[in-house]
Design a protein around this motif. Structure first.
Motif, PDB file in Angstrom:
ATOM      1  N   VAL A  44       0.846  -1.198   0.000  1.00  9.50           N
ATOM      2  CA  VAL A  44       0.000   0.000   0.000  1.00  9.50           C
ATOM      3  C   VAL A  44       0.876   1.241   0.000  1.00  9.50           C
ATOM      4  CG1 VAL A  44      -1.769   1.306   1.213  1.00  9.50           C
ATOM      5  CG2 VAL A  44      -1.819  -1.188   1.280  1.00  9.50           C
ATOM      6  N   HIS A  45       0.708   2.070  -1.004  1.00 10.94           N
ATOM      7  CA  HIS A  45       1.405   3.360  -1.092  1.00 10.94           C
ATOM      8  C   HIS A  45       0.348   4.443  -0.969  1.00 10.94           C
ATOM      9  CE1 HIS A  45       3.683   6.761  -2.697  1.00 10.94           C
ATOM     10  NE2 HIS A  45       4.789   6.039  -2.556  1.00 10.94           N
ATOM     11  N   ALA A  46       0.383   5.209   0.138  1.00  8.70           N
ATOM     12  CA  ALA A  46      -0.708   6.143   0.444  1.00  8.70           C
ATOM     13  C   ALA A  46      -0.233   7.589   0.487  1.00  8.70           C
ATOM     14  CB  ALA A  46      -1.343   5.778   1.777  1.00  8.70           C
ATOM     15  N   THR A  47      -0.955   8.452  -0.212  1.00 13.86           N
ATOM     16  CA  THR A  47      -0.718   9.890  -0.183  1.00 13.86           C
ATOM     17  C   THR A  47      -2.053  10.580   0.056  1.00 13.86           C
ATOM     18  OG1 THR A  47       1.067   9.641  -1.806  1.00 13.86           O
ATOM     19  CG2 THR A  47       0.221  11.866  -1.433  1.00 13.86           C
ATOM     20  N   TRP A  48      -2.136  11.411   1.092  1.00 11.65           N
ATOM     21  CA  TRP A  48      -3.397  12.042   1.481  1.00 11.65           C
ATOM     22  C   TRP A  48      -4.496  10.986   1.584  1.00 11.65           C
ATOM     23  CZ3 TRP A  48      -3.076  16.519   3.650  1.00 11.65           C
ATOM     24  CH2 TRP A  48      -2.172  17.477   3.216  1.00 11.65           C
ATOM     25  N   ALA A  49      -4.278  10.014   2.451  1.00 17.94           N
ATOM     26  CA  ALA A  49      -5.214   8.903   2.554  1.00 17.94           C
ATOM     27  C   ALA A  49      -5.346   8.417   3.990  1.00 17.94           C
ATOM     28  CB  ALA A  49      -4.761   7.750   1.651  1.00 17.94           C
ATOM     29  N   GLU A  50      -6.456   7.733   4.266  1.00 18.62           N
ATOM     30  CA  GLU A  50      -6.696   7.057   5.542  1.00 18.62           C
ATOM     31  C   GLU A  50      -6.846   5.572   5.259  1.00 18.62           C
ATOM     32  OE1 GLU A  50     -10.115   8.704   7.424  1.00 18.62           O
ATOM     33  OE2 GLU A  50      -9.289  10.735   7.539  1.00 18.62           O
ATOM     34  N   ILE A  51      -5.944   4.771   5.823  1.00 21.56           N
ATOM     35  CA  ILE A  51      -5.927   3.339   5.560  1.00 21.56           C
ATOM     36  C   ILE A  51      -6.220   2.584   6.851  1.00 21.56           C
ATOM     37  CG2 ILE A  51      -4.612   1.419   4.613  1.00 21.56           C
ATOM     38  CD1 ILE A  51      -5.004   3.737   2.655  1.00 21.56           C
ATOM     39  N   ASN A  52      -7.109   1.589   6.781  1.00 22.04           N
ATOM     40  CA  ASN A  52      -7.391   0.690   7.899  1.00 22.04           C
ATOM     41  C   ASN A  52      -7.137  -0.738   7.457  1.00 22.04           C
ATOM     42  OD1 ASN A  52      -8.776   2.209  10.303  1.00 22.04           O
ATOM     43  ND2 ASN A  52      -9.677   3.085   8.437  1.00 22.04           N
ATOM     44  N   LEU A  53      -6.326  -1.479   8.239  1.00 23.08           N
ATOM     45  CA  LEU A  53      -6.089  -2.886   7.959  1.00 23.08           C
ATOM     46  C   LEU A  53      -6.789  -3.729   9.021  1.00 23.08           C
ATOM     47  CD1 LEU A  53      -4.649  -5.176   6.401  1.00 23.08           C
ATOM     48  CD2 LEU A  53      -2.683  -4.837   7.917  1.00 23.08           C
ATOM     49  N   TYR A  54      -7.748  -4.554   8.585  1.00 24.34           N
ATOM     50  CA  TYR A  54      -8.510  -5.405   9.498  1.00 24.34           C
ATOM     51  C   TYR A  54      -8.122  -6.879   9.388  1.00 24.34           C
ATOM     52  CZ  TYR A  54     -11.577  -1.379  10.163  1.00 24.34           C
ATOM     53  OH  TYR A  54     -12.077  -0.135  10.459  1.00 24.34           O
ATOM     54  N   GLY A  55      -7.630  -7.292   8.232  1.00 24.20           N
ATOM     55  CA  GLY A  55      -7.282  -8.693   8.042  1.00 24.20           C
ATOM     56  C   GLY A  55      -6.450  -8.878   6.798  1.00 24.20           C
ATOM     57  N   GLY A  56      -5.932 -10.085   6.621  1.00 25.96           N
ATOM     58  CA  GLY A  56      -5.058 -10.368   5.496  1.00 25.96           C
ATOM     59  C   GLY A  56      -3.601 -10.108   5.854  1.00 25.96           C
ATOM     60  N   THR A  57      -2.704 -10.387   4.915  1.00 23.27           N
ATOM     61  CA  THR A  57      -1.269 -10.266   5.157  1.00 23.27           C
ATOM     62  C   THR A  57      -0.609  -9.436   4.070  1.00 23.27           C
ATOM     63  OG1 THR A  57      -1.229 -12.445   6.229  1.00 23.27           O
ATOM     64  CG2 THR A  57       0.877 -11.538   5.510  1.00 23.27           C
TER      65      THR A  57
END
Length: 205
Positions: A44-57
């Motif tokens: 994940v490459h994020a710029t001006w973003a909100e990221i939530n990780l709930y599951g997975g690898t």
């Protein structure tokens, strides 16, 4: 897996603070993987973003720059579950947060087996806010400093927040253990010796 290893598997980009992009990663079966890239923020490459990780690898990235699995610029990343494993980068084998007001919050999940020059698990630069409330950070490796975490204090406050939760079964979170630099235990590196670690503990019965 990234279709093109020269590009992140997912790129999330808003335009400015008023137009932030949002992404929730939720693998209900918790068996999916995302990665396989050779660039910063391979998963994940994020710029001006909100990221939530709930599951997975988020796994299998070998970045030539910073942030093996996750790269943040003007962004926030909250980890509720899942795993970030077996990634490499210059700084921040698992997660890299830059110096533009990024926020990293670890509430759960596992960050393990990542490698970097500094911050095998997580590298948070001087403009980033870091909160460690839960989860496990273990068996990450750095060659210079911060096998588990390499942290700059946020701006002039020089405070890093960590929370401990005592569950009904007697468990304590977060766990930071068995992270190394040159085979020696090195779980946490603070760039400023005057940094305060403020523990926000509570009882959960």
């Amino acid at each position: 897996t990234s279709a093109d290893p020269s590009k992140p598997a997912i790129t999330v980009a808003g335009t400015e603070k008023a137009y932030v992009a949002k992404l929730d990663l939720c693998d209900c079966a918790d068996t999916g993987t995302l990665g396989g890239a050779s660039v910063s923020g391979g998963s994940v490459h994020a710029t001006w973003a909100e990221i939530n990780l709930y599951g997975g690898t988020l796994t299998g990235n070998n970045a030539t720059g910073n942030g093996g699995a996750v790269y943040l610029s003007n962004s926030s990343f909250t980890m509720h579950g899942g795993a970030i494993t077996n990634n490499t980068a210059s700084n921040g084998g698992g997660i890299y947060a830059g110096s533009n007001g990024e926020t990293v919050i670890i509430n759960g999940g596992v960050i393990s087996g990542n490698r970097a020059v500094n911050g095998g698990g997580i590298y948070a630069s001087s403009g980033a806010k870091f909160h460690l409330n839960g989860g496990e950070i273990q068996n990450n490796v750095a060659t210079e400093a911060g096998g588990g975490l390499y942290l700059f204090p946020y701006a002039s406050a020089k405070i890093i927040y960590m929370g401990s939760v005592y569950g009904g079964g007697g468990t304590i979170a977060p766990y930071i253990y068995d992270n190394t630099v040159n085979s020696a235990q090195n779980n946490l590196y603070l760039s400023d010796p005057d940094t305060q670690i403020q523990f926000t503990s509570h009882i959960d019965t």
